[in-house]
Design a protein around this motif. Sequence first.
Motif, PDB file in Angstrom:
ATOM      1  N   ASP A   1       0.836  -1.194   0.000  1.00 20.76           N
ATOM      2  CA  ASP A   1       0.000   0.000   0.000  1.00 20.76           C
ATOM      3  C   ASP A   1       0.874   1.247   0.000  1.00 20.76           C
ATOM      4  O   ASP A   1       1.983   1.252   0.544  1.00 20.76           O
ATOM      5  CB  ASP A   1      -0.907   0.006   1.240  1.00 20.76           C
ATOM      6  N   LEU A   2       0.363   2.301  -0.619  1.00 22.91           N
ATOM      7  CA  LEU A   2       0.981   3.615  -0.506  1.00 22.91           C
ATOM      8  C   LEU A   2       0.352   4.362   0.661  1.00 22.91           C
ATOM      9  O   LEU A   2      -0.754   4.038   1.087  1.00 22.91           O
ATOM     10  CB  LEU A   2       0.772   4.426  -1.789  1.00 22.91           C
ATOM     11  N   GLU A   3       1.072   5.342   1.176  1.00 17.43           N
ATOM     12  CA  GLU A   3       0.521   6.272   2.162  1.00 17.43           C
ATOM     13  C   GLU A   3       1.121   7.637   1.875  1.00 17.43           C
ATOM     14  O   GLU A   3       2.303   7.866   2.122  1.00 17.43           O
ATOM     15  CB  GLU A   3       0.839   5.843   3.593  1.00 17.43           C
ATOM     16  N   ALA A   4       0.303   8.539   1.336  1.00 21.88           N
ATOM     17  CA  ALA A   4       0.769   9.877   0.994  1.00 21.88           C
ATOM     18  C   ALA A   4       0.732  10.769   2.225  1.00 21.88           C
ATOM     19  O   ALA A   4      -0.309  10.895   2.882  1.00 21.88           O
ATOM     20  CB  ALA A   4      -0.092  10.464  -0.116  1.00 21.88           C
ATOM     21  N   GLU A   5       1.865  11.398   2.520  1.00 24.30           N
ATOM     22  CA  GLU A   5       2.008  12.196   3.734  1.00 24.30           C
ATOM     23  C   GLU A   5       2.776  13.479   3.458  1.00 24.30           C
ATOM     24  O   GLU A   5       3.433  13.626   2.423  1.00 24.30           O
ATOM     25  CB  GLU A   5       2.782  11.420   4.810  1.00 24.30           C
ATOM     26  N   VAL A   6       2.738  14.370   4.433  1.00 24.61           N
ATOM     27  CA  VAL A   6       3.607  15.533   4.501  1.00 24.61           C
ATOM     28  C   VAL A   6       4.582  15.300   5.650  1.00 24.61           C
ATOM     29  O   VAL A   6       4.227  14.671   6.656  1.00 24.61           O
ATOM     30  CB  VAL A   6       2.802  16.823   4.738  1.00 24.61           C
ATOM     31  N   ALA A   7       5.805  15.787   5.507  1.00 21.40           N
ATOM     32  CA  ALA A   7       6.788  15.659   6.587  1.00 21.40           C
ATOM     33  C   ALA A   7       7.575  16.948   6.712  1.00 21.40           C
ATOM     34  O   ALA A   7       7.667  17.738   5.755  1.00 21.40           O
ATOM     35  CB  ALA A   7       7.741  14.500   6.315  1.00 21.40           C
ATOM     36  N   VAL A   8       8.138  17.167   7.888  1.00 27.73           N
ATOM     37  CA  VAL A   8       9.042  18.294   8.094  1.00 27.73           C
ATOM     38  C   VAL A   8      10.400  17.771   8.541  1.00 27.73           C
ATOM     39  O   VAL A   8      10.506  16.697   9.137  1.00 27.73           O
ATOM     40  CB  VAL A   8       8.505  19.294   9.128  1.00 27.73           C
ATOM     41  N   VAL A   9      11.423  18.549   8.230  1.00 29.21           N
ATOM     42  CA  VAL A   9      12.788  18.276   8.675  1.00 29.21           C
ATOM     43  C   VAL A   9      13.168  19.366   9.658  1.00 29.21           C
ATOM     44  O   VAL A   9      12.966  20.557   9.383  1.00 29.21           O
ATOM     45  CB  VAL A   9      13.774  18.265   7.495  1.00 29.21           C
ATOM     46  N   THR A  10      13.699  18.975  10.803  1.00 29.67           N
ATOM     47  CA  THR A  10      14.006  19.959  11.846  1.00 29.67           C
ATOM     48  C   THR A  10      15.482  20.334  11.870  1.00 29.67           C
ATOM     49  O   THR A  10      16.337  19.606  11.353  1.00 29.67           O
ATOM     50  CB  THR A  10      13.629  19.421  13.241  1.00 29.67           C
ATOM     51  N   ASP A  11      15.756  21.470  12.511  1.00 31.07           N
ATOM     52  CA  ASP A  11      17.115  21.749  12.953  1.00 31.07           C
ATOM     53  C   ASP A  11      17.250  21.126  14.344  1.00 31.07           C
ATOM     54  O   ASP A  11      16.453  20.268  14.722  1.00 31.07           O
ATOM     55  CB  ASP A  11      17.409  23.252  12.931  1.00 31.07           C
ATOM     56  N   ASP A  12      18.225  21.518  15.120  1.00 32.76           N
ATOM     57  CA  ASP A  12      18.391  20.940  16.459  1.00 32.76           C
ATOM     58  C   ASP A  12      17.250  21.382  17.371  1.00 32.76           C
ATOM     59  O   ASP A  12      16.993  22.587  17.524  1.00 32.76           O
ATOM     60  CB  ASP A  12      19.728  21.376  17.064  1.00 32.76           C
ATOM     61  N   VAL A  13      16.582  20.415  17.988  1.00 31.57           N
ATOM     62  CA  VAL A  13      15.429  20.693  18.857  1.00 31.57           C
ATOM     63  C   VAL A  13      15.767  20.235  20.272  1.00 31.57           C
ATOM     64  O   VAL A  13      16.126  19.076  20.486  1.00 31.57           O
ATOM     65  CB  VAL A  13      14.175  19.947  18.366  1.00 31.57           C
ATOM     66  N   PRO A  14      15.648  21.116  21.267  1.00 31.93           N
ATOM     67  CA  PRO A  14      15.972  20.711  22.639  1.00 31.93           C
ATOM     68  C   PRO A  14      14.911  19.789  23.223  1.00 31.93           C
ATOM     69  O   PRO A  14      13.728  19.860  22.878  1.00 31.93           O
ATOM     70  CB  PRO A  14      16.026  22.036  23.396  1.00 31.93           C
ATOM     71  N   MET A  15      15.324  18.925  24.105  1.00 28.21           N
ATOM     72  CA  MET A  15      14.411  18.042  24.815  1.00 28.21           C
ATOM     73  C   MET A  15      13.422  18.860  25.643  1.00 28.21           C
ATOM     74  O   MET A  15      13.772  19.874  26.243  1.00 28.21           O
ATOM     75  CB  MET A  15      15.219  17.103  25.722  1.00 28.21           C
ATOM     76  N   GLY A  16      12.167  18.414  25.653  1.00 25.44           N
ATOM     77  CA  GLY A  16      11.156  19.050  26.472  1.00 25.44           C
ATOM     78  C   GLY A  16      10.595  20.343  25.929  1.00 25.44           C
ATOM     79  O   GLY A  16       9.900  21.070  26.651  1.00 25.44           O
ATOM     80  N   ILE A  17      10.845  20.646  24.676  1.00 26.48           N
ATOM     81  CA  ILE A  17      10.358  21.896  24.095  1.00 26.48           C
ATOM     82  C   ILE A  17       8.829  21.923  24.111  1.00 26.48           C
ATOM     83  O   ILE A  17       8.162  20.892  23.951  1.00 26.48           O
ATOM     84  CB  ILE A  17      10.895  22.074  22.660  1.00 26.48           C
ATOM     85  N   ALA A  18       8.266  23.105  24.318  1.00 20.61           N
ATOM     86  CA  ALA A  18       6.812  23.273  24.271  1.00 20.61           C
ATOM     87  C   ALA A  18       6.375  23.449  22.824  1.00 20.61           C
ATOM     88  O   ALA A  18       7.122  23.976  21.990  1.00 20.61           O
ATOM     89  CB  ALA A  18       6.406  24.495  25.082  1.00 20.61           C
ATOM     90  N   ALA A  19       5.161  23.021  22.530  1.00 23.29           N
ATOM     91  CA  ALA A  19       4.658  23.124  21.162  1.00 23.29           C
ATOM     92  C   ALA A  19       4.674  24.570  20.671  1.00 23.29           C
ATOM     93  O   ALA A  19       4.976  24.838  19.507  1.00 23.29           O
ATOM     94  CB  ALA A  19       3.251  22.545  21.084  1.00 23.29           C
ATOM     95  N   ARG A  20       4.383  25.521  21.550  1.00 22.60           N
ATOM     96  CA  ARG A  20       4.327  26.926  21.147  1.00 22.60           C
ATOM     97  C   ARG A  20       5.701  27.462  20.740  1.00 22.60           C
ATOM     98  O   ARG A  20       5.792  28.516  20.098  1.00 22.60           O
ATOM     99  CB  ARG A  20       3.745  27.782  22.276  1.00 22.60           C
ATOM    100  N   GLU A  21       6.752  26.741  21.088  1.00 25.43           N
ATOM    101  CA  GLU A  21       8.112  27.166  20.751  1.00 25.43           C
ATOM    102  C   GLU A  21       8.733  26.336  19.636  1.00 25.43           C
ATOM    103  O   GLU A  21       9.869  26.594  19.233  1.00 25.43           O
ATOM    104  CB  GLU A  21       8.998  27.068  22.003  1.00 25.43           C
ATOM    105  N   ALA A  22       7.997  25.358  19.112  1.00 22.87           N
ATOM    106  CA  ALA A  22       8.594  24.392  18.197  1.00 22.87           C
ATOM    107  C   ALA A  22       8.550  24.808  16.732  1.00 22.87           C
ATOM    108  O   ALA A  22       9.367  24.344  15.926  1.00 22.87           O
ATOM    109  CB  ALA A  22       7.903  23.032  18.360  1.00 22.87           C
ATOM    110  N   ALA A  23       7.624  25.671  16.345  1.00 25.74           N
ATOM    111  CA  ALA A  23       7.460  26.014  14.933  1.00 25.74           C
ATOM    112  C   ALA A  23       8.744  26.531  14.274  1.00 25.74           C
ATOM    113  O   ALA A  23       9.041  26.159  13.134  1.00 25.74           O
ATOM    114  CB  ALA A  23       6.320  27.018  14.761  1.00 25.74           C
ATOM    115  N   PRO A  24       9.538  27.391  14.930  1.00 24.58           N
ATOM    116  CA  PRO A  24      10.754  27.874  14.279  1.00 24.58           C
ATOM    117  C   PRO A  24      11.783  26.789  13.995  1.00 24.58           C
ATOM    118  O   PRO A  24      12.750  27.025  13.264  1.00 24.58           O
ATOM    119  CB  PRO A  24      11.302  28.898  15.287  1.00 24.58           C
TER     120      PRO A  24
END
Length: 333
Positions: A138-161
């Motif tokens: 089966d195929l599964e079409a998705e969107v994905a993002v690639v991050t830079d360095d993300v600290p452990m425990g980050i809050a969602a409100r701070e993750a977008a950048p």
Amino acid sequence: MKLATLRRGGRDGTLVVVSRDLRRAVRVPEIATTLQQALDAWADARPRLQDAYAELNDGKIRGAFPFDPAEVASPLPRAFQWADASAYLSHVERVRRARGAEMPANLASDPLMYQGGSDAFLGPTDPILAASEDWGIDLEAEVAVVTDDVPMGIAAREAAPHVALVALVNDVSLRNLIPGELAKGFGFFHGKPASAFSPTAVTPDELGGAWDGGRVHLPLRSFVNGAPLGSPNAGVDMAFGFPELIAHAAKTRVLAAGTIVGSGTVSNRDPSVGVSCLAERRTLEAIETGSAKTPFLKFGDRVRIEMLDAAGRSVFGAIEQTVARYDGPRQEE
């Protein structure tokens, strides 16, 4: 900007900047030789890559050559981490219904996520290999993002950048292997072979108003053998945006630059827009008629996954794959 990786240049390939119209590309060894190298120094590399992108689009850069998706690997041919979620609850509900599984009680508040294989991704035109059609390809079409360095425990409100790039994924599933694996209580392995990625990965600003900081508000179009499978909007019915998914992945660990976080199969509750995988179509058929009619993929079948912007232009280029029989490793002569 749009970035891609040529197959040549070793296991991690060679980074190229690609023009907005996906027609031209240029190598940038003075900035980075691979995409991972660029991500490791993203704060410095991004503005320099952006300058090269502007010059390429203006026709002012030397060394440009025609861009051919058949010559590229996945933007990251291998990654330190591939964490795939299931953020579209209509997909979760339908697929679990098909295999008779119960819905988790906290599904709407706690994202589903698994850690997939990231050591060898497929390029956008590489075949989908399987040893047997009986595996339920089966195929599964998705969107994905690639991050830079993300600290452990980050809050969602701070993750977008921390979203560096956005791409499309075909997260191939072997449906008939999955139930037995999940019954063991230890997650996917054989049921999730190598995933394929779009020819390019793009910075969020390249999406314009379609990117709201956490979701891509454009239809994701999937085709099997040239026939439309569906075009659900990736920004609709996504219960958790990418900042929430990144924060979930980083709850107990740092995410190294180059971590890929997937949305899960794009799905809308409105069945008229179609679906992004065959399992979901089969479930809808069973609900409507009492039985599933659409078969899973067969050898020789063709899959296409693409996203167009509001003007009808391809954003990432298309994933175009053919299903092929895997006959085992080649024997050395």
